[in-house]
Design an enzyme around this catalytic site. Structure first.
Site, PDB file in Angstrom:
ATOM      1  N   ASN A 112      -8.023  -2.883   1.341  1.00 57.63           N
ATOM      2  CA  ASN A 112      -8.695  -2.158   0.254  1.00 57.63           C
ATOM      3  C   ASN A 112     -10.202  -2.090   0.471  1.00 57.63           C
ATOM      4  O   ASN A 112     -10.837  -1.104   0.099  1.00 57.63           O
ATOM      5  CB  ASN A 112      -8.354  -2.789  -1.100  1.00 57.63           C
ATOM      6  N   SER A 126       0.846  -1.190   0.000  1.00 49.58           N
ATOM      7  CA  SER A 126       0.000   0.000   0.000  1.00 49.58           C
ATOM      8  C   SER A 126       0.884   1.244   0.000  1.00 49.58           C
ATOM      9  O   SER A 126       2.002   1.213   0.505  1.00 49.58           O
ATOM     10  CB  SER A 126      -0.901  -0.005   1.245  1.00 49.58           C
ATOM     11  N   LYS A 156      -4.102  -7.457   2.411  1.00 49.22           N
ATOM     12  CA  LYS A 156      -4.198  -6.295   1.502  1.00 49.22           C
ATOM     13  C   LYS A 156      -5.619  -6.159   0.945  1.00 49.22           C
ATOM     14  O   LYS A 156      -6.121  -5.047   0.771  1.00 49.22           O
ATOM     15  CB  LYS A 156      -3.179  -6.418   0.361  1.00 49.22           C
TER      16      LYS A 156
HETATM   17  N1  LIG Z   1      -1.329   2.179  -8.314  1.00 44.77           N
HETATM   18  C1  LIG Z   1      -1.591   1.858  -7.049  1.00 44.77           C
HETATM   19  O1  LIG Z   1      -2.049   2.698  -6.242  1.00 44.77           O
HETATM   20  C2  LIG Z   1      -1.314   0.490  -6.520  1.00 44.77           C
HETATM   21  C3  LIG Z   1      -1.162  -0.592  -7.368  1.00 44.77           C
HETATM   22  N2  LIG Z   1      -0.917  -1.839  -6.842  1.00 44.77           N
HETATM   23  C4  LIG Z   1      -0.745  -2.995  -7.705  1.00 44.77           C
HETATM   24  O2  LIG Z   1       0.561  -2.965  -8.250  1.00 44.77           O
HETATM   25  C5  LIG Z   1       0.561  -3.585  -9.538  1.00 44.77           C
HETATM   26  C6  LIG Z   1       1.113  -2.605 -10.563  1.00 44.77           C
HETATM   27  O3  LIG Z   1       0.281  -1.464 -10.547  1.00 44.77           O
HETATM   28  P1  LIG Z   1       0.718  -0.075 -11.193  1.00 44.77           P
HETATM   29  O4  LIG Z   1       2.187   0.103 -11.097  1.00 44.77           O
HETATM   30  O5  LIG Z   1      -0.194   0.945 -10.601  1.00 44.77           O
HETATM   31  O6  LIG Z   1       0.309  -0.334 -12.712  1.00 44.77           O
HETATM   32  P2  LIG Z   1       0.944   0.322 -14.025  1.00 44.77           P
HETATM   33  O7  LIG Z   1      -0.035   0.071 -15.097  1.00 44.77           O
HETATM   34  O8  LIG Z   1       1.365   1.716 -13.750  1.00 44.77           O
HETATM   35  O9  LIG Z   1       2.263  -0.535 -14.271  1.00 44.77           O
HETATM   36  C7  LIG Z   1       2.236  -1.890 -14.614  1.00 44.77           C
HETATM   37  C8  LIG Z   1       3.483  -2.177 -15.415  1.00 44.77           C
HETATM   38  O10 LIG Z   1       3.506  -3.566 -15.676  1.00 44.77           O
HETATM   39  C9  LIG Z   1       3.898  -3.742 -17.026  1.00 44.77           C
HETATM   40  N3  LIG Z   1       3.347  -5.013 -17.484  1.00 44.77           N
HETATM   41  C10 LIG Z   1       2.117  -5.257 -17.933  1.00 44.77           C
HETATM   42  N4  LIG Z   1       1.989  -6.553 -18.262  1.00 44.77           N
HETATM   43  C11 LIG Z   1       3.172  -7.130 -18.009  1.00 44.77           C
HETATM   44  C12 LIG Z   1       3.669  -8.445 -18.143  1.00 44.77           C
HETATM   45  N5  LIG Z   1       2.902  -9.443 -18.593  1.00 44.77           N
HETATM   46  N6  LIG Z   1       4.952  -8.677 -17.792  1.00 44.77           N
HETATM   47  C13 LIG Z   1       5.730  -7.698 -17.311  1.00 44.77           C
HETATM   48  N7  LIG Z   1       5.299  -6.415 -17.147  1.00 44.77           N
HETATM   49  C14 LIG Z   1       4.035  -6.152 -17.501  1.00 44.77           C
HETATM   50  C15 LIG Z   1       3.348  -2.553 -17.780  1.00 44.77           C
HETATM   51  O11 LIG Z   1       4.080  -2.306 -18.981  1.00 44.77           O
HETATM   52  C16 LIG Z   1       3.498  -1.443 -16.758  1.00 44.77           C
HETATM   53  O12 LIG Z   1       4.710  -0.726 -16.887  1.00 44.77           O
HETATM   54  C17 LIG Z   1      -0.879  -4.009  -9.812  1.00 44.77           C
HETATM   55  O13 LIG Z   1      -1.049  -5.345  -9.432  1.00 44.77           O
HETATM   56  C18 LIG Z   1      -1.676  -3.082  -8.896  1.00 44.77           C
HETATM   57  O14 LIG Z   1      -2.925  -3.603  -8.553  1.00 44.77           O
HETATM   58  C19 LIG Z   1      -0.768  -2.045  -5.499  1.00 44.77           C
HETATM   59  C20 LIG Z   1      -0.895  -1.004  -4.632  1.00 44.77           C
HETATM   60  C21 LIG Z   1      -1.209   0.340  -5.056  1.00 44.77           C
HETATM   61  O1  LIG Z   2      -4.325  -0.910  -3.856  1.00 46.29           O
HETATM   62  C1  LIG Z   2      -4.532   0.256  -4.127  1.00 46.29           C
HETATM   63  C2  LIG Z   2      -4.590   1.293  -3.083  1.00 46.29           C
HETATM   64  O2  LIG Z   2      -4.469   0.759  -1.807  1.00 46.29           O
HETATM   65  C3  LIG Z   2      -4.751   0.606  -5.554  1.00 46.29           C
HETATM   66  O3  LIG Z   2      -4.715   1.989  -5.807  1.00 46.29           O
HETATM   67  C4  LIG Z   2      -6.041  -0.007  -6.034  1.00 46.29           C
HETATM   68  O4  LIG Z   2      -6.125   0.160  -7.437  1.00 46.29           O
HETATM   69  C5  LIG Z   2      -7.257   0.633  -5.369  1.00 46.29           C
HETATM   70  O5  LIG Z   2      -8.380  -0.182  -5.536  1.00 46.29           O
HETATM   71  P1  LIG Z   2      -9.519   0.143  -6.616  1.00 46.29           P
HETATM   72  O6  LIG Z   2      -8.796   0.292  -7.962  1.00 46.29           O
HETATM   73  O7  LIG Z   2     -10.422  -1.038  -6.604  1.00 46.29           O
HETATM   74  O8  LIG Z   2     -10.192   1.431  -6.208  1.00 46.29           O
END
Ligand SMILES: NC(=O)C1=CN([C@@H]2O[C@H](COP(=O)(O)OP(=O)(O)OC[C@H]3O[C@@H](n4cnc5c(N)ncnc54)[C@H](O)[C@@H]3O)[C@@H](O)[C@H]2O)C=CC1
Ligand SMILES: O=C(CO)[C@H](O)[C@H](O)COP(=O)(O)O
Length: 301
Positions: free
Chosen positions: A177, A121, A173
């Site tokens: 959420n 988070s 986690k």
């Molecule tokens: N943005 C947020 O607030 C949060 C996101 N997460 C989780 O973290 C993970 C990443 O999220 P973000 O960085 O926000 O997404 P993002 O879309 O910004 O980045 C994802 C990255 O993964 C790459 N990617 C996509 N498919 C791929 C594959 N098959 N192999 C290797 N790389 C690949 C993409 O090119 C991209 O650079 C997700 O599982 C998301 O749910 C967790 C906590 C908070």
């Molecule tokens: O894990 C998170 C924050 O803690 C990510 O921002 C997540 O995408 C939030 O959940 P949702 O997209 O369902 O609003």
């Protein structure tokens, strides 16, 4: 330590930078070659494929996946499972379903590869503020990789911990959420009511600012309420269409499986569904029924 980072997006890219600042060596891969180039400029050792990333790490390797949950995570973990050696560890920091994590940990254990499900988070603020990390899985692997977790955390002592066996990290986690949905919905409703009291002409940004200090409802989400309202007080540039990425649905599914009532979180999820509908059919039926039983007016525009 050294770490492989797969997925250099909003989360993985920032996490890689935070680790480099703490003195770790990070080898990174992303399908976007542009993204890899950007990260190389910031100190990441770039890799053009997952196998190249593995070759650039010394055994026992630790590889963090920060890619979208579902199929991209499934494919990445599967590919890693075919290429890594016994003693190596995969960490999934994405928002994966905990049941998938239990399955993945079991499959990898057969090959002697450890798996940690690291609920993460902190969003895009984690680069500077640190990430809250709730980690499940192989306890020995957690201890080996602890320096990485402690560097990612807000401080080496706080905001990080081993929470239980495989799946526990992503389960925690998921609940985090679910709580997030409920808290956000409560703020959203409260501010909508403040705004509706037209004769007081309340300044919502001012009120958020007042509440941030000393009030019972102060929180980081409230800090973000003030920030968003300062940028666009009437939120005129935002369409009221609230998406979700699955964790709220899984939380509600768990409440059904475990017979645990979650009235607030369920309602918050339903509000998101409703937000996506233009002229919902169900509401039209309410109007039709009121008309049928009571002769009440039907508005057509
Ligand atoms: N943005 C947020 O607030 C949060 C996101 N997460 C989780 O973290 C993970 C990443 O999220 P973000 O960085 O926000 O997404 P993002 O879309 O910004 O980045 C994802 C990255 O993964 C790459 N990617 C996509 N498919 C791929 C594959 N098959 N192999 C290797 N790389 C690949 C993409 O090119 C991209 O650079 C997700 O599982 C998301 O749910 C967790 C906590 C908070
Ligand atoms: O894990 C998170 C924050 O803690 C990510 O921002 C997540 O995408 C939030 O959940 P949702 O997209 O369902 O609003």
């Amino acid at each position: 330590m050294e770490l492989g980072m797969i997925g250099l997006g909003r989360m993985g890219g920032n996490m890689a930078q935070r680790l480099i600042k703490s003195g770790h060596r990070v080898v990174g891969f992303d399908p976007s070659t542009e993204r890899v180039k950007e990260m190389v400029r910031l100190g990441v050792i770039g890799a053009a494929s997952i196998s190249e990333l593995i070759d650039k790490l010394v055994s026992p390797r630790a590889i963090w996946c920060m890619v979208p949950s579902g199929q991209p995570t499934e494919d990445t973990v599967h590919e890693l499972g075919g290429l890594l050696s016994p003693g190596d560890t995969i960490i999934d920091g994405g928002n994966s379903n905990y049941k998938d994590s239990i399955r993945r940990a079991g499959n990898l254990a057969e090959k002697g590869i450890s798996f940690l499900d690291a609920g993460t988070s902190g969003g895009i603020w984690g680069l500077d503020e640190g990430y809250s990390l709730m980690v499940g899985g192989d306890a020995d692997a957690y201890r080996r990789i602890e320096p990485v977790f402690r560097s990612l955390a807000p401080s080496s002592e706080k905001g990080v911990g081993y929470v239980g066996p495989s799946g526990a990290g992503h389960f925690v986690k998921m609940v985090h959420n679910g709580i997030e949905y409920g808290l956000m919905e409560a703020y959203a409703e409260g501010f909508e009511l403040l705004r509706a009291k037209a004769d007081f002409n309340l300044d919502l940004t001012q009120i958020a600012g007042i509440w941030r200090y000393g009030s019972v409802v102060r929180s980081w989400l409230l800090d973000l309420v003030e920030l968003a309202l300062k940028e666009d007080p009437g939120l005129k540039n935002i369409r009221a269409f609230v998406e979700d990425s699955g964790e709220g649905k899984w939380t509600v599914q768990e409440s059904l499986d475990l017979d645990v009532p979650l009235p607030v979180i369920v309602a918050a999820l339903q509000v998101r569904f409703r937000s996506r509908q233009d002229q919902p059919f169900g509401n039209k039926l309410l109007v039709a029924l009121r008309n049928k039983f009571g002769g009440h007016r039907i508005k057509t525009e």
